[in-house]
Design an enzyme around this catalytic site. Sequence first.
Site, PDB file in Angstrom:
ATOM      1  N   ASP A   1      25.783  28.126  77.881  1.00 15.81           N
ATOM      2  CA  ASP A   1      24.922  27.819  79.024  1.00 15.81           C
ATOM      3  C   ASP A   1      25.506  26.642  79.799  1.00 15.81           C
ATOM      4  O   ASP A   1      26.610  26.174  79.503  1.00 15.81           O
ATOM      5  CB  ASP A   1      23.485  27.553  78.567  1.00 15.81           C
ATOM      6  CG  ASP A   1      23.360  26.342  77.650  1.00 15.81           C
ATOM      7  OD1 ASP A   1      24.298  25.522  77.557  1.00 15.81           O
ATOM      8  OD2 ASP A   1      22.300  26.216  77.011  1.00 15.81           O
ATOM      9  N   ALA A   2      24.758  26.138  80.768  1.00 17.99           N
ATOM     10  CA  ALA A   2      25.242  25.037  81.606  1.00 17.99           C
ATOM     11  C   ALA A   2      25.498  23.772  80.802  1.00 17.99           C
ATOM     12  O   ALA A   2      26.291  22.924  81.219  1.00 17.99           O
ATOM     13  CB  ALA A   2      24.233  24.759  82.722  1.00 17.99           C
TER      14      ALA A   2
END
Length: 147
Positions: free
Chosen positions: A22-23
């Site tokens: 994810d980010a």
Amino acid sequence: MRAQHEGQPFTHACRVYYEDTDAGGVVYYVNYLKFMERARTEWLRVLGCAQSQLAAENLLFVVHSAEARYLAPARLDDELLVSAEVVELNRASLRFRQQVRRTSDATLLCEGHIMVACVRADSFKPRAIPEALRAAFAGAGLSPAGE
């Protein structure tokens, strides 16, 4: 019939790719379920039952329910070891206990219980797990347990 798995769990190695993160740079939570799915699929393949072969025989395994507990993050390029063991074998369903560990330090990252139902591919109605497949699970360390 119910059965408990008493042997060693099946294990499957995989690596964390950029697409899995994810980010924040850690594995996105739902991807652990994908890693677990791959381990179950590879175990079936080792038992001589490819998913495509089963579908051609009008049989599918579908996830009925999933429970996951997240303990520590996996990160990009980590090598993972994903285990799968059948802890309950019923007429038309299997319950798996699965774990995802980082290979480098054996840290338990995620553990889950997945209930998989056996259904007809043409109608999605429940069907009995074929005896040959039940025998394959039995050969993988299953032993009878009480109802």
